[in-house]
Design a protein around this motif. Structure first.
Motif, mmCIF file in Angstrom:
data_model
loop_
_atom_site.group_PDB
_atom_site.id
_atom_site.type_symbol
_atom_site.label_atom_id
_atom_site.label_comp_id
_atom_site.label_asym_id
_atom_site.label_seq_id
_atom_site.Cartn_x
_atom_site.Cartn_y
_atom_site.Cartn_z
ATOM 1 N N THR A 3 0.848 -0.998 0.084
ATOM 2 C CA THR A 3 -0.427 -0.227 0.041
ATOM 3 C C THR A 3 1.224 1.000 -0.689
ATOM 4 O OG1 THR A 3 -0.606 -0.147 2.538
ATOM 5 C CG2 THR A 3 -1.823 -0.984 0.622
ATOM 6 N N GLN A 4 0.051 2.195 -0.539
ATOM 7 C CA GLN A 4 0.706 3.766 -0.471
ATOM 8 C C GLN A 4 1.152 4.349 0.915
ATOM 9 O OE1 GLN A 4 -2.310 5.700 -2.686
ATOM 10 N NE2 GLN A 4 -2.470 6.220 -0.967
ATOM 11 N N GLU A 5 2.092 4.715 0.737
ATOM 12 C CA GLU A 5 3.166 5.463 1.293
ATOM 13 C C GLU A 5 2.173 6.998 2.566
ATOM 14 O OE1 GLU A 5 6.857 5.205 1.902
ATOM 15 O OE2 GLU A 5 7.149 3.285 2.395
ATOM 16 N N LYS A 6 1.684 7.370 1.193
ATOM 17 C CA LYS A 6 1.754 8.718 1.115
ATOM 18 C C LYS A 6 -0.322 8.655 0.396
ATOM 19 C CE LYS A 6 2.676 10.808 -2.114
ATOM 20 N NZ LYS A 6 3.219 12.887 -3.243
ATOM 21 N N LYS A 7 -0.420 9.474 0.799
ATOM 22 C CA LYS A 7 -2.218 9.645 -0.227
ATOM 23 C C LYS A 7 -2.068 10.650 -1.249
ATOM 24 C CE LYS A 7 -6.789 9.704 -0.595
ATOM 25 N NZ LYS A 7 -7.172 8.407 -1.111
ATOM 26 N N TYR A 8 -2.082 9.955 -1.851
ATOM 27 C CA TYR A 8 -1.510 10.811 -3.894
ATOM 28 C C TYR A 8 -3.194 11.035 -4.196
ATOM 29 C CZ TYR A 8 1.753 7.225 -4.317
ATOM 30 O OH TYR A 8 2.898 6.502 -4.362
ATOM 31 N N THR A 9 -2.898 11.984 -4.752
ATOM 32 C CA THR A 9 -4.313 12.910 -5.671
ATOM 33 C C THR A 9 -4.556 12.501 -7.288
ATOM 34 O OG1 THR A 9 -2.969 14.755 -6.220
ATOM 35 C CG2 THR A 9 -3.893 14.595 -4.057
ATOM 36 N N PHE A 10 -4.844 12.698 -8.040
ATOM 37 C CA PHE A 10 -5.373 12.402 -9.083
ATOM 38 C C PHE A 10 -3.697 13.293 -9.969
ATOM 39 C CE2 PHE A 10 -7.425 16.551 -9.405
ATOM 40 C CZ PHE A 10 -6.599 17.297 -10.934
ATOM 41 N N LYS A 11 -3.668 14.333 -9.484
ATOM 42 C CA LYS A 11 -2.419 14.516 -10.074
ATOM 43 C C LYS A 11 -0.670 14.233 -10.214
ATOM 44 C CE LYS A 11 -4.093 19.823 -9.372
ATOM 45 N NZ LYS A 11 -3.611 20.843 -8.735
ATOM 46 N N ASP A 12 -0.620 13.396 -8.997
ATOM 47 C CA ASP A 12 0.603 12.423 -8.685
ATOM 48 C C ASP A 12 1.003 11.284 -9.845
ATOM 49 O OD1 ASP A 12 1.880 12.999 -6.223
ATOM 50 O OD2 ASP A 12 -0.187 12.744 -5.590
ATOM 51 N N PHE A 13 -0.323 10.844 -10.566
ATOM 52 C CA PHE A 13 -0.195 9.567 -11.383
ATOM 53 C C PHE A 13 -0.697 10.869 -13.088
ATOM 54 C CE2 PHE A 13 -1.651 7.838 -8.264
ATOM 55 C CZ PHE A 13 -1.309 6.305 -8.205
ATOM 56 N N ALA A 14 -0.262 12.183 -13.455
ATOM 57 C CA ALA A 14 -0.451 12.833 -14.459
ATOM 58 C C ALA A 14 0.662 12.299 -15.005
ATOM 59 C CB ALA A 14 -1.323 13.806 -14.125
ATOM 60 N N SER A 15 1.390 12.571 -15.592
ATOM 61 C CA SER A 15 2.563 12.637 -16.397
ATOM 62 C C SER A 15 3.204 14.239 -17.429
ATOM 63 C CB SER A 15 2.846 11.895 -17.303
ATOM 64 O OG SER A 15 2.677 12.344 -18.883
ATOM 65 N N ASP A 16 4.561 14.673 -17.085
ATOM 66 C CA ASP A 16 4.771 16.151 -17.982
ATOM 67 C C ASP A 16 4.506 15.527 -19.006
ATOM 68 O OD1 ASP A 16 7.195 14.423 -18.258
ATOM 69 O OD2 ASP A 16 8.027 15.772 -17.559
ATOM 70 N N GLN A 17 4.520 14.903 -19.678
ATOM 71 C CA GLN A 17 3.606 15.194 -21.384
ATOM 72 C C GLN A 17 2.713 15.929 -21.677
ATOM 73 O OE1 GLN A 17 6.389 13.231 -23.233
ATOM 74 N NE2 GLN A 17 7.454 13.465 -21.474
ATOM 75 N N GLU A 18 2.547 16.511 -22.830
ATOM 76 C CA GLU A 18 1.650 16.986 -23.481
ATOM 77 C C GLU A 18 0.318 15.803 -23.590
ATOM 78 O OE1 GLU A 18 -0.424 20.204 -26.477
ATOM 79 O OE2 GLU A 18 2.366 19.836 -26.643
ATOM 80 N N VAL A 19 -0.709 15.749 -23.429
ATOM 81 C CA VAL A 19 -1.907 15.310 -23.990
ATOM 82 C C VAL A 19 -2.640 15.096 -25.173
ATOM 83 C CG1 VAL A 19 -4.205 13.705 -23.263
ATOM 84 C CG2 VAL A 19 -2.313 14.586 -21.226
ATOM 85 N N ARG A 20 -2.574 14.187 -26.160
ATOM 86 C CA ARG A 20 -2.641 15.001 -27.833
ATOM 87 C C ARG A 20 -3.570 13.656 -28.406
ATOM 88 N NH1 ARG A 20 2.687 16.692 -31.149
ATOM 89 N NH2 ARG A 20 0.659 17.603 -32.247
ATOM 90 N N TRP A 21 -4.916 14.256 -27.937
ATOM 91 C CA TRP A 21 -5.965 13.515 -27.959
ATOM 92 C C TRP A 21 -6.423 14.759 -29.315
ATOM 93 C CZ3 TRP A 21 -5.910 10.782 -23.432
ATOM 94 C CH2 TRP A 21 -5.216 9.329 -23.526
ATOM 95 N N CYS A 22 -7.534 14.014 -29.716
ATOM 96 C CA CYS A 22 -8.834 15.708 -30.857
ATOM 97 C C CYS A 22 -9.508 15.896 -29.664
ATOM 98 C CB CYS A 22 -9.618 14.814 -31.507
ATOM 99 S SG CYS A 22 -8.627 13.821 -32.640
#
Length: 336
Positions: A3-22
């Protein structure tokens, strides 16, 4: 998995890559929904792997701040199987599309479901090949005009749900691509399920097949055209919650509450955990309304558990406890 040691938020799982969908693509909704789901299941980021094949959906691993593999067309389930079996502690997710999984990847798709390895699959079904610019796919409707069927598609479509249950899938869910809350809840349930989970997302392709599922998912009709199932609850739907499902003979039938003496007590109660898939098959085939939610969630032994049990049985029945026992068994001789 730890289990995780800290409480994540959705931002912790978002990479630094530009999301490129239509712009307007439901892929954005799916991405954000999984990013919101993962903090709720308590898994460490370094224990999560996203594996994709080829297609618009297959950019997914780049946009998750986790480990990931961008594989080849249709082979993501095979790669994911190897990853999970090599390190059972990992949370493994397969990202695939209707063309990726049910055309060139059809063999891998059905067999990963049959084996019941403990991993999760998200199937982006937009009834079209999007990345290759609009050819018909295995889920395209008969008569659908596409770049490769300008006069109309002549091939009957696969039903992802029927195909999955025919391959003995233990967990199958379906959700509209414009329903982020339901999607997040289903992703959480899938991760908590011990075995292969398959989630079909009815995903709109705004460029090559816009409005593909509007008859079920448009905000003006979805309450009347979707039956969202919840385990243990009666099958009720409708804008006014005045419609339901009963079993009449060998068919499911829509009835109106209060008409002809029909009450809530007369309706079918959803049991996603039933081992017999007969009713689940009927539900995935229903098209008015279409069924969403967790349709099947039957807990069964996984491939890993069956293999471990067999290994322990073989070891218990064996005369050998170590390699030397094997080397010096039977007739042996010494060379002097």
């Amino acid at each position: 998995m730890e289990t995780q040691e800290k409480k994540y938020t959705f931002k912790d799982f978002a990479s630094d890559q530009e999301v490129r969908w239509c712009p307007g693509c439901d892929d954005y909704v799916i991405l954000r929904s999984i990013q919101k789901a993962l903090p709720e299941v308590g898994v460490k980021k370094e224990d999560v792997v996203f594996i994709s094949g080829i297609g618009c959906s297959s950019r997914f691993p780049y946009y998750m701040d986790t480990f990931g593999i961008h594989g080849i067309h249709g082979r993501a389930p095979a790669i994911a199987s190897g990853v999970k079996l090599a390190n059972p502690a990992l949370s493994v997710w397969v990202i695939t599309g209707d063309g990726d999984s049910m055309a060139i990847g059809g063999n891998h798709f059905i067999h990963v479901l049959r084996r019941n390895i403990d991993l999760n699959m998200i199937l982006f079904n937009n009834r079209i090949y999007g990345l290759t610019k609009g050819q018909f796919s295995p889920t395209s409707s008969v008569g659908q005009k596409t770049k490769s069927s300008p006069y109309g598609n002549t091939q009957p479509p696969f039903s992802a749900g029927e195909l999955a249950l025919g391959a003995k899938a233990r967990f199958f869910a379906r959700v509209a691509g414009n329903s982020p809350k339901e999607m997040t809840d289903i992703f959480i349930a899938a991760e908590n399920f011990n075995g292969t989970s398959l989630i079909e997302v009815l995903q709109n392709c705004v460029i090559f097949n816009n409005g593909s599922f509007d008859e079920f998912t448009d905000k003006t009709v979805r309450e009347d055209k979707q039956l969202h199932l919840v385990h243990g609850e009666p099958m009720i739907f409708g804008k006014n919650r005045d419609k339901g499902i009963v079993l009449e003979g060998l068919k499911l039938k829509v009835v109106e509450l209060g008409k002809n003496g029909i009450t809530e007590a007369d309706l079918l109660v959803h049991n996603s955990e039933e081992e017999d898939p007969t009713l689940h098959q009927m539900l995935v085939r229903l098209d008015d309304p279409i069924v969403t939610g967790i349709i099947r969630s039957f807990q069964d032994l996984t491939l890993e558990e069956r293999a471990d049990a067999l290994m322990e049985q073989v070891k218990a029945d064996s005369d050998f406890s170590k390699t030397d026992d094997l080397f010096y068994s039977g007739e042996t001789y010494e060379v002097r």
